[in-house]
Design a protein around this motif. Structure first.
Motif, PDB file in Angstrom:
ATOM      1  N   GLY A  92      -9.549  -1.266   4.248  1.00 20.04           N
ATOM      2  CA  GLY A  92      -9.549  -2.858   4.042  1.00 20.04           C
ATOM      3  C   GLY A  92     -10.835  -3.384   4.098  1.00 20.04           C
ATOM      4  N   THR A  98      -6.705   5.858  -3.453  1.00 19.82           N
ATOM      5  CA  THR A  98      -7.440   4.663  -3.367  1.00 19.82           C
ATOM      6  C   THR A  98      -8.491   4.271  -4.330  1.00 19.82           C
ATOM      7  N   LEU A 150      -4.859   0.350  -1.822  1.00 15.58           N
ATOM      8  CA  LEU A 150      -5.432   0.851  -0.554  1.00 15.58           C
ATOM      9  C   LEU A 150      -4.615   1.605   0.084  1.00 15.58           C
ATOM     10  N   ASN A 151      -5.156   2.094   1.056  1.00 16.82           N
ATOM     11  CA  ASN A 151      -4.457   3.154   1.912  1.00 16.82           C
ATOM     12  C   ASN A 151      -3.593   2.544   2.867  1.00 16.82           C
ATOM     13  N   TYR A 200     -12.717  -6.118   1.532  1.00 15.25           N
ATOM     14  CA  TYR A 200     -13.002  -7.445   1.826  1.00 15.25           C
ATOM     15  C   TYR A 200     -14.763  -7.437   1.515  1.00 15.25           C
ATOM     16  N   ASP A 250      -2.845   2.818   5.808  1.00 17.62           N
ATOM     17  CA  ASP A 250      -3.088   2.560   7.272  1.00 17.62           C
ATOM     18  C   ASP A 250      -4.129   1.359   7.243  1.00 17.62           C
ATOM     19  N   ASN A 251      -4.686   0.915   6.101  1.00 11.93           N
ATOM     20  CA  ASN A 251      -5.670   0.113   6.141  1.00 11.93           C
ATOM     21  C   ASN A 251      -7.034   0.294   6.606  1.00 11.93           C
ATOM     22  N   SER A 252      -7.374   1.788   6.363  1.00 14.02           N
ATOM     23  CA  SER A 252      -8.643   2.026   6.780  1.00 14.02           C
ATOM     24  C   SER A 252      -9.508   1.817   5.835  1.00 14.02           C
ATOM     25  N   PRO A 262       0.783  -1.327  -0.154  1.00 13.70           N
ATOM     26  CA  PRO A 262      -0.046  -0.064   0.098  1.00 13.70           C
ATOM     27  C   PRO A 262       0.714   1.270  -0.041  1.00 13.70           C
TER      28      PRO A 262
END
Length: 198
Positions: free
Chosen positions: A163, A124, A156-157, A167, A159-161, A118
């Motif tokens: 995610g 994004t 994707l970011n 999904y 920071d997984n914000s 990422p």
């Protein structure tokens, strides 16, 4: 009408509806179970709504005509870099990840998810690609290959914000009909409308 949950004091057979059995006298534990289910359903709906914001017509490619998966990755990767969606080095990372780990996902209808760390994301989005013939991709973490006409490049970011939303999108693709509809889209607007109707 759409029914999300049937709550009863006895098990219900002969139905595909989600059924939750509770005590005849509602307990605190029953209330927590019901609340947990409703919260989960709401989160999924939020995820689906956010999916629409991650899909832009400028990064939808339909019936791409390329000779193999490597050339497809290079073509789409270069476009994403030049268009400001990904950073320099993105294409090399895509190819490296593909060689080491693969991107093929075995589902009701196989798909491929070429991706880079990422840290190479600028903006994004979910880049959706369909091809006019099946492409071979190495199975994620395996030795085999899959063949598919549907390839998703997730950006994707770090920071997984986002995610959860990604999904949620993958959970949609577990439905073979959704995947078939994506592959059969003839226009970008038609594809975008698929998610408007989720």
């Amino acid at each position: 009408k759409n029914i999300d949950l049937v709550i009863s004091t006895l098990p219900i057979s002969g139905t595909r509806l989600t059924n939750m059995v509770i005590s005849p006298i509602l307990t605190q534990k029953d209330i927590k179970r019901i609340k947990k289910f409703l919260d989960a359903e709401q989160n999924v709906n939020i995820g689906y709504n956010s999916i629409r914001g991650m899909i832009e017509e400028s990064v939808v490619f339909l019936e791409e005509d390329v000779s193999n998966s490597k050339n497809l990755i290079i073509k789409i990767g270069n476009y994403l870099v030049k268009s400001g969606y990904a950073k320099k080095g993105y294409v090399e990372e895509l190819l490296n990840h593909e060689n080491l780990f693969g991107s093929g996902l075995e589902m009701s209808m196989p798909i491929a998810l070429p991706h880079a760390p990422p840290e190479f994301t600028r903006n994004t989005n979910l880049t959706i690609v369909t091809t006019n013939k099946k492409m071979k991709f190495k199975v994620i973490g395996g030795d085999g290959t899959i063949e598919t006409k549907l390839i998703i490049f997730p950006l994707l970011n770090p920071d997984n914000s986002d995610g959860f939303y990604f999904y949620s999108f993958l959970s949609l693709l577990k439905n073979r009909k959704v995947t078939e509809n994506l592959i059969n889209c003839k226009t970008k607007k038609e594809l975008a409308n698929l998610f408007t109707n989720v």
